[in-house]
Design an enzyme around this catalytic site. Structure first.
Site, PDB file in Angstrom:
ATOM      1  N   ALA A  67       0.859  -1.187   0.000  1.00 23.31           N
ATOM      2  CA  ALA A  67       0.000   0.000   0.000  1.00 23.31           C
ATOM      3  C   ALA A  67       0.892   1.233   0.000  1.00 23.31           C
ATOM      4  O   ALA A  67       2.037   1.205   0.466  1.00 23.31           O
ATOM      5  CB  ALA A  67      -0.913  -0.013   1.229  1.00 23.31           C
ATOM      6  N   GLY A 112       0.965  -5.297   0.787  1.00 23.60           N
ATOM      7  CA  GLY A 112      -0.165  -5.483  -0.117  1.00 23.60           C
ATOM      8  C   GLY A 112       0.238  -6.116  -1.438  1.00 23.60           C
ATOM      9  O   GLY A 112      -0.590  -6.748  -2.106  1.00 23.60           O
ATOM     10  N   GLU A 115       0.176  -9.681  -0.700  1.00 23.79           N
ATOM     11  CA  GLU A 115      -1.235 -10.025  -0.485  1.00 23.79           C
ATOM     12  C   GLU A 115      -1.980 -10.135  -1.815  1.00 23.79           C
ATOM     13  O   GLU A 115      -2.852 -10.985  -1.973  1.00 23.79           O
ATOM     14  CB  GLU A 115      -1.883  -9.001   0.432  1.00 23.79           C
ATOM     15  CG  GLU A 115      -1.315  -9.079   1.860  1.00 23.79           C
ATOM     16  CD  GLU A 115      -1.831  -7.983   2.761  1.00 23.79           C
ATOM     17  OE1 GLU A 115      -1.500  -6.807   2.515  1.00 23.79           O
ATOM     18  OE2 GLU A 115      -2.574  -8.294   3.708  1.00 23.79           O
ATOM     19  N   GLU A 135       4.618  -5.292   7.338  1.00 26.66           N
ATOM     20  CA  GLU A 135       3.736  -4.360   8.046  1.00 26.66           C
ATOM     21  C   GLU A 135       4.095  -4.220   9.520  1.00 26.66           C
ATOM     22  O   GLU A 135       3.927  -3.159  10.114  1.00 26.66           O
ATOM     23  CB  GLU A 135       2.286  -4.780   7.894  1.00 26.66           C
ATOM     24  CG  GLU A 135       1.689  -4.529   6.514  1.00 26.66           C
ATOM     25  CD  GLU A 135       1.959  -5.652   5.532  1.00 26.66           C
ATOM     26  OE1 GLU A 135       2.887  -6.446   5.743  1.00 26.66           O
ATOM     27  OE2 GLU A 135       1.241  -5.729   4.527  1.00 26.66           O
TER      28      GLU A 135
HETATM   29  C1  LIG Z   1       0.204   6.586  10.859  1.00 27.70           C
HETATM   30  C2  LIG Z   1      -1.097   6.113  10.234  1.00 27.70           C
HETATM   31  C3  LIG Z   1      -0.992   4.684   9.756  1.00 27.70           C
HETATM   32  C4  LIG Z   1      -2.286   4.251   9.152  1.00 27.70           C
HETATM   33  C5  LIG Z   1      -2.190   2.829   8.667  1.00 27.70           C
HETATM   34  C6  LIG Z   1      -3.464   2.386   8.033  1.00 27.70           C
HETATM   35  C7  LIG Z   1      -3.356   0.963   7.578  1.00 27.70           C
HETATM   36  C8  LIG Z   1      -4.549   0.505   6.770  1.00 27.70           C
HETATM   37  C9  LIG Z   1      -4.088  -0.538   5.809  1.00 27.70           C
HETATM   38  C10 LIG Z   1      -5.187  -1.357   5.248  1.00 27.70           C
HETATM   39  C11 LIG Z   1      -4.678  -2.171   4.052  1.00 27.70           C
HETATM   40  C12 LIG Z   1      -3.357  -2.838   4.344  1.00 27.70           C
HETATM   41  C13 LIG Z   1      -2.643  -3.238   3.098  1.00 27.70           C
HETATM   42  C14 LIG Z   1      -1.234  -3.764   3.394  1.00 27.70           C
HETATM   43  O1  LIG Z   1      -1.339  -4.888   4.278  1.00 27.70           O
HETATM   44  C15 LIG Z   1      -0.385  -2.715   4.065  1.00 27.70           C
HETATM   45  C16 LIG Z   1       0.890  -2.414   3.321  1.00 27.70           C
HETATM   46  O2  LIG Z   1       1.159  -2.840   2.232  1.00 27.70           O
HETATM   47  S1  LIG Z   1       1.956  -1.369   4.174  1.00 27.70           S
HETATM   48  C17 LIG Z   1       3.351  -1.218   3.070  1.00 27.70           C
HETATM   49  C18 LIG Z   1       4.171  -2.464   3.038  1.00 27.70           C
HETATM   50  N1  LIG Z   1       5.328  -2.283   2.185  1.00 27.70           N
HETATM   51  C19 LIG Z   1       6.532  -1.877   2.666  1.00 27.70           C
HETATM   52  O3  LIG Z   1       6.690  -1.696   3.849  1.00 27.70           O
HETATM   53  C20 LIG Z   1       7.641  -1.689   1.657  1.00 27.70           C
HETATM   54  C21 LIG Z   1       8.295  -0.330   1.872  1.00 27.70           C
HETATM   55  N2  LIG Z   1       9.312  -0.087   0.867  1.00 27.70           N
HETATM   56  C22 LIG Z   1      10.550  -0.683   0.940  1.00 27.70           C
HETATM   57  O4  LIG Z   1      10.835  -1.531   1.731  1.00 27.70           O
HETATM   58  C23 LIG Z   1      11.554  -0.214  -0.089  1.00 27.70           C
HETATM   59  O5  LIG Z   1      11.153   1.065  -0.542  1.00 27.70           O
HETATM   60  C24 LIG Z   1      11.674  -1.151  -1.315  1.00 27.70           C
HETATM   61  C25 LIG Z   1      10.329  -1.367  -1.957  1.00 27.70           C
HETATM   62  C26 LIG Z   1      12.277  -2.472  -0.865  1.00 27.70           C
HETATM   63  C27 LIG Z   1      12.606  -0.453  -2.323  1.00 27.70           C
HETATM   64  O6  LIG Z   1      13.784  -0.084  -1.641  1.00 27.70           O
HETATM   65  P1  LIG Z   1      14.876   0.796  -2.402  1.00 27.70           P
HETATM   66  O7  LIG Z   1      15.225   0.151  -3.672  1.00 27.70           O
HETATM   67  O8  LIG Z   1      15.931   1.078  -1.396  1.00 27.70           O
HETATM   68  O9  LIG Z   1      14.134   2.164  -2.782  1.00 27.70           O
HETATM   69  P2  LIG Z   1      13.516   3.250  -1.797  1.00 27.70           P
HETATM   70  O10 LIG Z   1      13.238   2.659  -0.463  1.00 27.70           O
HETATM   71  O11 LIG Z   1      14.327   4.475  -1.876  1.00 27.70           O
HETATM   72  O12 LIG Z   1      12.089   3.511  -2.496  1.00 27.70           O
HETATM   73  C28 LIG Z   1      12.048   4.114  -3.792  1.00 27.70           C
HETATM   74  C29 LIG Z   1      10.958   5.161  -3.730  1.00 27.70           C
HETATM   75  O13 LIG Z   1       9.687   4.449  -3.584  1.00 27.70           O
HETATM   76  C30 LIG Z   1       9.050   4.914  -2.386  1.00 27.70           C
HETATM   77  N3  LIG Z   1       8.317   3.809  -1.783  1.00 27.70           N
HETATM   78  C31 LIG Z   1       8.783   2.571  -1.537  1.00 27.70           C
HETATM   79  N4  LIG Z   1       7.812   1.795  -1.015  1.00 27.70           N
HETATM   80  C32 LIG Z   1       6.706   2.586  -0.927  1.00 27.70           C
HETATM   81  C33 LIG Z   1       5.363   2.369  -0.478  1.00 27.70           C
HETATM   82  N5  LIG Z   1       4.937   1.169  -0.019  1.00 27.70           N
HETATM   83  N6  LIG Z   1       4.483   3.399  -0.521  1.00 27.70           N
HETATM   84  C34 LIG Z   1       4.895   4.607  -0.996  1.00 27.70           C
HETATM   85  N7  LIG Z   1       6.143   4.898  -1.473  1.00 27.70           N
HETATM   86  C35 LIG Z   1       7.022   3.860  -1.412  1.00 27.70           C
HETATM   87  C36 LIG Z   1      10.157   5.428  -1.511  1.00 27.70           C
HETATM   88  O14 LIG Z   1       9.636   6.312  -0.566  1.00 27.70           O
HETATM   89  C37 LIG Z   1      11.052   6.081  -2.525  1.00 27.70           C
HETATM   90  O15 LIG Z   1      10.446   7.299  -2.912  1.00 27.70           O
HETATM   91  P3  LIG Z   1      11.366   8.598  -3.129  1.00 27.70           P
HETATM   92  O16 LIG Z   1      12.088   8.815  -1.827  1.00 27.70           O
HETATM   93  O17 LIG Z   1      12.281   8.239  -4.260  1.00 27.70           O
HETATM   94  O18 LIG Z   1      10.382   9.678  -3.458  1.00 27.70           O
END
Ligand SMILES: CCCCCCCCCCCCC[C@H](O)CC(=O)SCCNC(=O)CCNC(=O)[C@H](O)C(C)(C)COP(=O)(O)OP(=O)(O)OC[C@H]1O[C@@H](n2cnc3c(N)ncnc32)[C@H](O)[C@@H]1OP(=O)(O)O
Length: 261
Positions: A67, A112, A115, A135
């Site tokens: 997400a 997600g 998922e 997460e």
């Molecule tokens: C405080 C209130 C909280 C409210 C929470 C509400 C929850 C409700 C949810 C209901 C549905 C749930 C669905 C699901 O279960 C939840 C999720 O999916 S949570 C997200 C899970 N994913 C992650 O944690 C992955 C995070 N990302 C990473 O680990 C890394 O970015 C990567 C993908 C391994 C890539 O790593 P790198 O190659 O090092 O690159 P960067 O880290 O620099 O990322 C590049 C660029 O992309 C942006 N980015 C990466 N992941 C996300 C993301 N998930 N969402 C948005 N943006 C993302 C990152 O910020 C970089 O952006 P830039 O800095 O270049 O602008």
């Protein structure tokens, strides 16, 4: 042939295979708009009489990184629950699709993203993909079905190990654990997945849907109801042209010609 197109999702059709491609740089993160488009795209693929199997993949070197965390940061408890219901609904509809679905995991499938892949029937991954539910590292839990489907796929100990640590699996580990059906080099993944999906296109569409329903019944209503679903499916299939065609073709020593009726 183009079946569907919007800013972040396209569906193309070739040789009976519909390919749903998610394109939201930089990491194909999921937000409400993309989920709405994904819902419409998969519905278009299921609705098309010319598609017999469905691939879901992402652009670039990531499948879906979860997400959109920037969007999540704007949510409060109520809107978080609303978003959770939206994403669960989309993924449940993908899981319930009447046609075989294949996740073509072209890179990291996290949160997600995993998922989404778990809602698909079959999963093929590129060798350098990571598959995980991080997460917990955000102080959250997966909210798009991951706690349920990962447990179904791996069993409680392995699922909880991934859920509690947030540590992703490498594709080779996912293969060893049966979380994915195949792992390929990046140059081969698309072709291998497409050929697998195309191998199903001459098969019996009604029986594909029935087999998926039987498995889903076991997971949602239990084994005894699953047995009943098998019997009901056979009763329905035997009275169809395809149900007669398959047996007749075998006895006549010829290839069957299934027409989905
Ligand atoms: C405080 C209130 C909280 C409210 C929470 C509400 C929850 C409700 C949810 C209901 C549905 C749930 C669905 C699901 O279960 C939840 C999720 O999916 S949570 C997200 C899970 N994913 C992650 O944690 C992955 C995070 N990302 C990473 O680990 C890394 O970015 C990567 C993908 C391994 C890539 O790593 P790198 O190659 O090092 O690159 P960067 O880290 O620099 O990322 C590049 C660029 O992309 C942006 N980015 C990466 N992941 C996300 C993301 N998930 N969402 C948005 N943006 C993302 C990152 O910020 C970089 O952006 P830039 O800095 O270049 O602008």
């Amino acid at each position: 042939m183009l079946l569907f197109e919007n800013d972040n999702v396209t569906v193309t059709l070739a040789s009976g295979v519909a390919t749903v491609t998610i394109d939201r740089p930089p990491v194909n993160a999921l937000n409400r708009e993309l989920l709405g488009a994904l819902d419409a795209a998969v519905a278009a693929a299921v609705r098309s009489p010319d598609s017999h199997s469905i691939l879901l993949t992402g652009t670039g070197r990531r499948f879906v990184a979860g997400a959109d965390i920037t969007m999540l940061a704007q949510l409060d408890g109520r809107s978080a629950a609303e978003f959770g219901k939206i994403i669960q609904g989309t993924f449940n509809r993908i899981e319930a699709a009447s046609k075989p679905t294949v996740a073509v995991i072209n890179g990291d499938a996290l949160g997600g993203g995993l998922e989404l892949a778990l809602a698909c029937d079959i999963r093929f991954a590129v060798a350098d993909a990571r598959l995980g539910l991080p997460e917990i590292r955000l102080g959250l839990v997966p909210g798009a079905g991951g706690t349920q489907r990962l447990t179904e796929a791996l069993g409680k100990p392995r699922a909880l190990e991934m859920l509690l640590t947030g540590t992703p699996l490498r594709a080779s580990q996912a293969l060893d654990l049966g979380l994915v059906n195949g792992v390929f080099d990046r140059a081969d993944l698309g072709r291998e997945a497409f050929e697998w999906a195309r191998s199903l296109t001459a098969g019996p569409p009604l029986a594909y849907a029935a087999a998926k329903a039987c498995v889903r019944t076991n997971l949602t209503a239990g084994r005894d109801r699953g047995f009943l679903e098998e019997v009901k499916s056979l009763e329905n299939l035997v009275d169809t042209a395809d149900g007669r065609e398959g047996v007749a073709a075998f006895l006549q020593k010829r290839a069957p010609h299934f027409r989905g009726c």
